[in-house]
Scaffold this motif. Structure first.
Motif, mmCIF file in Angstrom:
data_model
loop_
_atom_site.group_PDB
_atom_site.id
_atom_site.type_symbol
_atom_site.label_atom_id
_atom_site.label_comp_id
_atom_site.label_asym_id
_atom_site.label_seq_id
_atom_site.Cartn_x
_atom_site.Cartn_y
_atom_site.Cartn_z
ATOM 1 N N GLU A 32 -2.202 -47.212 26.816
ATOM 2 C CA GLU A 32 -1.533 -47.980 25.766
ATOM 3 C C GLU A 32 -2.420 -49.133 25.335
ATOM 4 O OE1 GLU A 32 2.942 -49.759 24.976
ATOM 5 O OE2 GLU A 32 2.165 -49.694 27.019
ATOM 6 N N ARG A 33 -2.601 -49.279 24.004
ATOM 7 C CA ARG A 33 -3.393 -50.361 23.434
ATOM 8 C C ARG A 33 -4.786 -50.446 24.056
ATOM 9 N NH1 ARG A 33 1.655 -52.626 23.961
ATOM 10 N NH2 ARG A 33 1.015 -53.773 25.824
ATOM 11 N N GLY A 34 -5.396 -49.283 24.278
ATOM 12 C CA GLY A 34 -6.764 -49.243 24.752
ATOM 13 C C GLY A 34 -6.949 -49.492 26.228
ATOM 14 N N GLN A 35 -5.838 -49.591 26.968
ATOM 15 C CA GLN A 35 -5.934 -49.826 28.401
ATOM 16 C C GLN A 35 -5.126 -48.791 29.170
ATOM 17 O OE1 GLN A 35 -4.490 -53.919 28.802
ATOM 18 N NE2 GLN A 35 -6.602 -54.618 29.038
ATOM 19 N N PRO A 471 -9.891 -50.963 31.100
ATOM 20 C CA PRO A 471 -10.144 -50.304 29.819
ATOM 21 C C PRO A 471 -9.951 -48.791 29.943
ATOM 22 C CG PRO A 471 -11.890 -51.876 30.316
ATOM 23 C CD PRO A 471 -11.050 -51.763 31.549
ATOM 24 N N ALA A 472 -9.357 -48.196 28.927
ATOM 25 C CA ALA A 472 -9.098 -46.753 28.938
ATOM 26 C C ALA A 472 -10.348 -46.016 28.487
ATOM 27 C CB ALA A 472 -7.910 -46.418 28.049
ATOM 28 N N ASP A 473 -11.363 -46.078 29.309
ATOM 29 C CA ASP A 473 -12.595 -45.323 29.117
ATOM 30 C C ASP A 473 -12.565 -44.191 30.139
ATOM 31 O OD1 ASP A 473 -13.092 -47.573 27.559
ATOM 32 O OD2 ASP A 473 -15.195 -47.698 28.131
ATOM 33 N N TYR A 474 -12.336 -42.982 29.669
ATOM 34 C CA TYR A 474 -12.191 -41.885 30.623
ATOM 35 C C TYR A 474 -12.717 -40.589 30.021
ATOM 36 C CZ TYR A 474 -7.896 -40.730 27.993
ATOM 37 O OH TYR A 474 -6.997 -40.411 27.008
ATOM 38 N N ALA A 475 -12.923 -39.617 30.899
ATOM 39 C CA ALA A 475 -13.365 -38.286 30.481
ATOM 40 C C ALA A 475 -12.486 -37.252 31.152
ATOM 41 C CB ALA A 475 -14.826 -38.063 30.848
ATOM 42 N N VAL A 476 -12.285 -36.148 30.461
ATOM 43 C CA VAL A 476 -11.499 -35.024 30.958
ATOM 44 C C VAL A 476 -12.457 -33.864 31.198
ATOM 45 C CG1 VAL A 476 -9.579 -33.456 30.486
ATOM 46 C CG2 VAL A 476 -9.501 -35.820 29.637
ATOM 47 N N TRP A 477 -12.329 -33.233 32.374
ATOM 48 C CA TRP A 477 -13.303 -32.243 32.818
ATOM 49 C C TRP A 477 -12.650 -30.921 33.206
ATOM 50 C CZ3 TRP A 477 -18.182 -34.183 32.441
ATOM 51 C CH2 TRP A 477 -18.322 -35.586 32.461
ATOM 52 N N VAL A 521 -13.025 -40.474 26.008
ATOM 53 C CA VAL A 521 -12.228 -41.513 25.350
ATOM 54 C C VAL A 521 -12.806 -42.870 25.731
ATOM 55 C CG1 VAL A 521 -9.925 -42.554 25.175
ATOM 56 C CG2 VAL A 521 -10.165 -40.055 25.368
ATOM 57 N N VAL A 522 -12.989 -43.728 24.738
ATOM 58 C CA VAL A 522 -13.545 -45.067 24.946
ATOM 59 C C VAL A 522 -12.577 -46.085 24.361
ATOM 60 C CG1 VAL A 522 -15.448 -46.632 24.420
ATOM 61 C CG2 VAL A 522 -15.913 -44.218 24.908
ATOM 62 N N GLY A 523 -12.067 -46.967 25.208
ATOM 63 C CA GLY A 523 -11.113 -47.962 24.736
ATOM 64 C C GLY A 523 -9.874 -47.333 24.126
ATOM 65 N N GLY A 524 -9.443 -46.195 24.653
ATOM 66 C CA GLY A 524 -8.277 -45.501 24.125
ATOM 67 C C GLY A 524 -8.558 -44.664 22.897
ATOM 68 N N ARG A 525 -9.800 -44.642 22.449
ATOM 69 C CA ARG A 525 -10.165 -43.930 21.228
ATOM 70 C C ARG A 525 -10.990 -42.699 21.576
ATOM 71 N NH1 ARG A 525 -13.212 -47.059 16.251
ATOM 72 N NH2 ARG A 525 -12.172 -45.945 14.563
ATOM 73 N N THR A 526 -10.580 -41.544 21.101
ATOM 74 C CA THR A 526 -11.298 -40.307 21.378
ATOM 75 C C THR A 526 -12.624 -40.299 20.628
ATOM 76 O OG1 THR A 526 -9.237 -39.099 21.720
ATOM 77 C CG2 THR A 526 -11.208 -37.792 21.266
ATOM 78 N N VAL A 527 -13.721 -40.114 21.376
ATOM 79 C CA VAL A 527 -15.047 -40.104 20.765
ATOM 80 C C VAL A 527 -15.727 -38.755 20.892
ATOM 81 C CG1 VAL A 527 -15.327 -42.589 21.096
ATOM 82 C CG2 VAL A 527 -16.189 -41.005 22.844
#
Length: 533
Positions: A32-35, A471-477, A521-527
């Motif tokens: 939520e809200r990038g976190q 921070p919602a910086d994550y990857a799905v594998w 995803v970086v800061g809640g935003r899909t990149v």
């Protein structure tokens, strides 16, 4: 560090495996809200289902913090990805053939740019001559950097573009290399540079990298290249970019938007190019390399950066260069105070030739070791380039990751791309299966150094981990079954006992398939989203 407006949706990810110390059995996460707002079990996720705007069915996928690559040359990486890359060339003949093909395919390029040759791995062990390159390019300007980017071979036509410059045949190093590189890079158009930067950042995102540390400087790139990259990263979706500017002018680093006058501020060169600075001569050359900065210069720079509130940092590979850094930082601590020096988290890039004494000094002075495990995978071993340059005994002592961790030295893993490719899981594997067994670290420690370690290296202790508030910086594998490493055997045996209460990681045993990134995803935003997902 660039910040972006996150995507507006509150997202629930469920039915997966979430790598989080907040809950080692987590299968769901709310962003939520990038976190990160919450992590927990599938059953508890039902309480959030009505309050979110988007639900992602992970279908068993693994969610981890996004990786941080703590040492990257972004534009050079993009140019290697889109241009002439000789890192896989098995011989001189193949390399010359690739040069010919590239020159024919790029008739409009003012200067041909290539990277990655490594004569140490070729039969015969010699680089191309200038005459061979002149013939392969049809007499056009060509700059061709060695894989370590500390020497280069060039054509006569490129030398003719450097006023008043003469150079002997063979690889160019030190000031000669800097002069021809500056001329070659000046031929890159702004459009080419932006294309290369976009390509490199998109490639990193496709591999689950959420942050890169750009190691730039006046001898490596240019001010326009550096500020253009920071601007691009701030304006377009992609990995975060943390900028380091390798110049002793602290005011200039701050003016350009760098977090430190650091990165590749050269104390020495590289082992492959015989320019790393050693206490004892190379086994295959009658000298000890090149010293660019001494302990007094290091001390002055650390004092200036500490007083300015910026990170200092140095490129140091050889044991004499590392000694100069340690002596200089210690002298700075005597002047401004050890506590201030430790609080600044100054960095040393590469730090390959360490001793028990310099490792202890790193811990004492609060230095972060920004290191590249892929170097050992590529050049280590009994017959590798390290052994050729240093002999087997000295080569076996290189890159002692386990000793650094035991001493409490913070590690941040990176690639030094394009020297070695951006390959985060491959980097974790290289550290866990170091060619010298005593230097191996657990996969978990290696993973931490490549995620949280990079954030800590820039002074952020609250990131690089999936816990509420981070921070919602994550990857799905997509990966095979997860394993939990047994604490009494760091590499050889694995435990899948759920009672361990430790989040699992993929099995990284050499020869197995590495995880495939489905989404970053970086800061809640899909990149990044893998096509078809």
């Amino acid at each position: 560090m660039s910040e972006r407006t996150p995507e507006p949706a509150t997202v629930l990810l469920r039915r997966g495996e979430v790598h989080s110390p907040a809950d080692p059995f987590a299968t769901a996460m709310v962003v939520e809200r990038g976190q990160v707002a919450w992590v927990g079990s599938e059953g508890a996720a039902d309480a959030f289902a009505d309050g979110v705007e988007d639900v992602v069915d992970l279908d068993g996928a693994l969610v981890t913090p996004a990786f941080t690559d703590a040492h990257v040359h972004t534009t050079a990486t993009g140019l290697a990805l889109t241009g002439l890359d000789l890192s896989d060339a098995p011989s001189l003949e193949t390399a010359l053939s690739l040069v010919r093909d590239f020159a024919a395919a790029r008739p409009a390029d003012r200067v041909l740019l290539g990277h990655g040759w490594d004569a140490a791995r070729w039969p015969g062990g010699r680089p191309p001559t200038r005459a061979e390159l002149d013939a392969a390019t049809g007499g056009r300007p060509l700059y061709l950097s060695r894989i370590d980017v500390h020497s280069a071979v060039v054509t006569t036509a490129l030398l003719d573009l450097v006023p008043g410059f003469e150079a002997p045949d063979g690889p160019l190093t030190a000031d000669a290399h800097h002069a021809v590189r500056a001329t070659a890079l000046a031929a890159i158009t702004p459009e080419q540079r932006v294309e290369a930067q976009r390509t490199a950042l998109a490639h990193a995102a496709s591999l689950g990298v959420g942050s890169v540390h750009e190691c730039a400087g006046p001898e490596i790139s240019s001010e326009d290249d550096f500020t253009g990259l920071l601007r691009l990263a701030a304006e377009e979706p992609g990995p975060r970019v943390v900028g380091y500017w390798a110049e002793q002018d602290v005011a200039k680093a701050r003016e350009l938007g760098a977090v430190g006058a650091a990165g590749d501020l050269f104390v020495d060169g590289a082992l492959g190019s015989h320019t790393a600075c050693l206490h004892q001569p190379y086994d295959d050359a009658g000298h000890t390399g090149i010293a660019y900065l001494d302990a007094d210069a290091v001390a002055a720079h650390v004092v200036a950066c500490t007083e300015a509130g910026l990170q200092a940092g140095f490129h140091a590979i050889g044991d004499a260069a590392v000694t100069a850094v340690v002596d200089g930082v210690r002298a700075a601590a005597e002047k401004v105070g050890l506590a201030r020096v430790r609080a600044a988290r100054h960095r040393v890039e590469h730090a390959e030739m360490l001793t028990p004494e310099t490792i202890a000094a790193f811990a004492e002075l609060g230095l972060t070791a920004s290191v590249q495990p892929a170097f050992d995978a590529l050049w280590g071993g009994e017959e590798g380039m390290y052994a050729q340059r240093l002999g087997r005994e000295r080569a076996r002592a290189l890159n002692p990751f386990a000793a650094l961790l035991r001493a409490g030295v913070p590690l941040a893993f990176g690639s030094d791309s394009p020297v070695t490719p951006v390959d985060p899981w491959g980097t974790v594997r290289a550290a866990a299966f170091h060619r010298t067994a005593e230097h191996r670290v657990s996969a978990r420690a290696a993973f931490t150094a490549h995620t949280r370690g990079g954030w800590r290296a820039v002074g952020r202790d609250d990131a690089g981990v999936l816990v509420p508030g981070a921070p919602a910086d994550y990857a799905v594998w997509r990966t095979d079954a997860l394993v939990v490493q047994a604490p009494d055997d760091r590499v050889a045996r694995w435990s899948t006992d759920p009672r361990s209460g430790t989040p699992g990681l993929p099995d990284l045993t050499p020869g197995g398939e590495l995880p495939v990134c489905l989404r970053t995803v970086v800061g809640g935003r899909t990149v990044f989203v893998r096509p078809g997902e």
